[in-house]
Scaffold this motif. Structure first.
Motif, PDB file in Angstrom:
ATOM      1  N   CYS A  22      17.836 -35.911 -15.529  1.00 13.09           N
ATOM      2  CA  CYS A  22      19.017 -35.114 -15.858  1.00 13.09           C
ATOM      3  C   CYS A  22      18.802 -33.705 -15.303  1.00 13.09           C
ATOM      4  O   CYS A  22      17.856 -33.024 -15.712  1.00 13.09           O
ATOM      5  CB  CYS A  22      19.227 -35.067 -17.360  1.00 13.09           C
ATOM      6  SG  CYS A  22      20.482 -33.883 -17.901  1.00 13.09           S
ATOM      7  N   ALA A  23      19.685 -33.305 -14.416  1.00 14.15           N
ATOM      8  CA  ALA A  23      19.577 -31.990 -13.791  1.00 14.15           C
ATOM      9  C   ALA A  23      20.687 -31.074 -14.291  1.00 14.15           C
ATOM     10  O   ALA A  23      21.860 -31.455 -14.294  1.00 14.15           O
ATOM     11  CB  ALA A  23      19.652 -32.123 -12.277  1.00 14.15           C
ATOM     12  N   SER A  25      22.790 -27.502 -13.927  1.00 16.08           N
ATOM     13  CA  SER A  25      23.166 -26.518 -12.912  1.00 16.08           C
ATOM     14  C   SER A  25      24.286 -25.649 -13.456  1.00 16.08           C
ATOM     15  O   SER A  25      24.960 -26.011 -14.415  1.00 16.08           O
ATOM     16  CB  SER A  25      23.619 -27.216 -11.629  1.00 16.08           C
ATOM     17  OG  SER A  25      24.770 -28.007 -11.867  1.00 16.08           O
ATOM     18  N   ARG A  71       9.757 -32.305 -18.445  1.00 14.66           N
ATOM     19  CA  ARG A  71      10.753 -31.467 -17.779  1.00 14.66           C
ATOM     20  C   ARG A  71      10.094 -30.623 -16.704  1.00 14.66           C
ATOM     21  O   ARG A  71       8.898 -30.312 -16.785  1.00 14.66           O
ATOM     22  CB  ARG A  71      11.514 -30.590 -18.771  1.00 14.66           C
ATOM     23  CG  ARG A  71      10.707 -29.530 -19.470  1.00 14.66           C
ATOM     24  CD  ARG A  71      11.514 -28.873 -20.586  1.00 14.66           C
ATOM     25  NE  ARG A  71      12.459 -27.879 -20.075  1.00 14.66           N
ATOM     26  CZ  ARG A  71      13.366 -27.264 -20.831  1.00 14.66           C
ATOM     27  NH1 ARG A  71      13.447 -27.548 -22.126  1.00 14.66           N
ATOM     28  NH2 ARG A  71      14.184 -26.363 -20.308  1.00 14.66           N
ATOM     29  N   LYS A  75      13.166 -26.743 -11.776  1.00 10.92           N
ATOM     30  CA  LYS A  75      14.312 -27.519 -11.287  1.00 10.92           C
ATOM     31  C   LYS A  75      15.367 -27.728 -12.357  1.00 10.92           C
ATOM     32  O   LYS A  75      16.378 -28.395 -12.109  1.00 10.92           O
ATOM     33  CB  LYS A  75      13.832 -28.882 -10.784  1.00 10.92           C
ATOM     34  CG  LYS A  75      12.906 -28.811  -9.584  1.00 10.92           C
ATOM     35  CD  LYS A  75      12.503 -30.203  -9.133  1.00 10.92           C
ATOM     36  CE  LYS A  75      11.590 -30.145  -7.918  1.00 10.92           C
ATOM     37  NZ  LYS A  75      11.176 -31.498  -7.467  1.00 10.92           N
ATOM     38  N   ASN A  76      15.121 -27.170 -13.561  1.00 10.60           N
ATOM     39  CA  ASN A  76      16.051 -27.373 -14.685  1.00 10.60           C
ATOM     40  C   ASN A  76      16.375 -28.848 -14.869  1.00 10.60           C
ATOM     41  O   ASN A  76      17.542 -29.235 -15.059  1.00 10.60           O
ATOM     42  CB  ASN A  76      17.336 -26.567 -14.472  1.00 10.60           C
ATOM     43  CG  ASN A  76      17.088 -25.078 -14.423  1.00 10.60           C
ATOM     44  OD1 ASN A  76      16.386 -24.529 -15.265  1.00 10.60           O
ATOM     45  ND2 ASN A  76      17.641 -24.424 -13.413  1.00 10.60           N
ATOM     46  N   THR A  77      15.349 -29.656 -14.827  1.00 10.22           N
ATOM     47  CA  THR A  77      15.511 -31.106 -14.881  1.00 10.22           C
ATOM     48  C   THR A  77      14.628 -31.681 -15.971  1.00 10.22           C
ATOM     49  O   THR A  77      13.474 -31.274 -16.129  1.00 10.22           O
ATOM     50  CB  THR A  77      15.171 -31.741 -13.529  1.00 10.22           C
ATOM     51  OG1 THR A  77      16.056 -31.221 -12.536  1.00 10.22           O
ATOM     52  CG2 THR A  77      15.322 -33.247 -13.582  1.00 10.22           C
ATOM     53  N   TYR A  79      13.273 -35.446 -17.655  1.00 11.18           N
ATOM     54  CA  TYR A  79      13.056 -36.855 -17.316  1.00 11.18           C
ATOM     55  C   TYR A  79      12.768 -37.649 -18.586  1.00 11.18           C
ATOM     56  O   TYR A  79      12.231 -37.117 -19.562  1.00 11.18           O
ATOM     57  CB  TYR A  79      11.876 -37.000 -16.359  1.00 11.18           C
ATOM     58  CG  TYR A  79      12.004 -36.177 -15.102  1.00 11.18           C
ATOM     59  CD1 TYR A  79      11.412 -34.912 -15.026  1.00 11.18           C
ATOM     60  CD2 TYR A  79      12.707 -36.643 -14.002  1.00 11.18           C
ATOM     61  CE1 TYR A  79      11.523 -34.142 -13.879  1.00 11.18           C
ATOM     62  CE2 TYR A  79      12.822 -35.882 -12.849  1.00 11.18           C
ATOM     63  CZ  TYR A  79      12.235 -34.636 -12.797  1.00 11.18           C
ATOM     64  OH  TYR A  79      12.346 -33.876 -11.659  1.00 11.18           O
TER      65      TYR A  79
END
Length: 119
Positions: A22-23, A25, A71, A75-77, A79
């Motif tokens: 999950c990214a 933005s 996380r 990348k502000n992601t 998992y």
């Protein structure tokens, strides 16, 4: 405003593995807790796991030892690694994030990604 986009769902056999991502933005000052929820047909949406910006994790009892949340703050992601999947893990998995922007403390949900575990 922040948007989150999930990926990685699909069909897997019992005992198999999947990795969700999950990214986030958009415009924000800080992303705080990121997490995963799931909702099976006819049931409520429940927390699966979440992780703070500092890396503190929290898991539902039903997934402890099988799922791992992580996380990448750069990348502000976030998992979700899922192993030993079972039919009862079948659900739509939603990404959730708390964040701060010029409006204050806010939250955002993703559209969801379907995970189906066949028996």
């Amino acid at each position: 405003q922040v948007q989150v986009v999930e990926s990685g769902g699909g069909l897997v056999q019992t005992g198999g593995s999947l990795r969700l991502a999950c990214a986030a933005s958009g415009s924000f000052f800080r992303i705080n807790t990121m997490g995963w929820y799931r909702q099976a047909p006819g049931k409520q949406r429940d927390l699966v796991a979440d992780i703070t910006s500092g890396g503190v994790t929290n898991y539902a009892d039903s997934v402890k030892g099988r799922f791992t949340i992580s996380r990448d703050n750069a990348k502000n992601t976030v998992y979700l690694q899922m192993v030993s999947l079972a039919p009862e893990d079948t659900a739509v998995y939603y990404c959730h994030s708390n964040y701060i922007d010029s409006s204050g403390y806010l939250e955002v949900w993703g559209q969801g990604t379907l995970v189906t575990v066949s028996s």
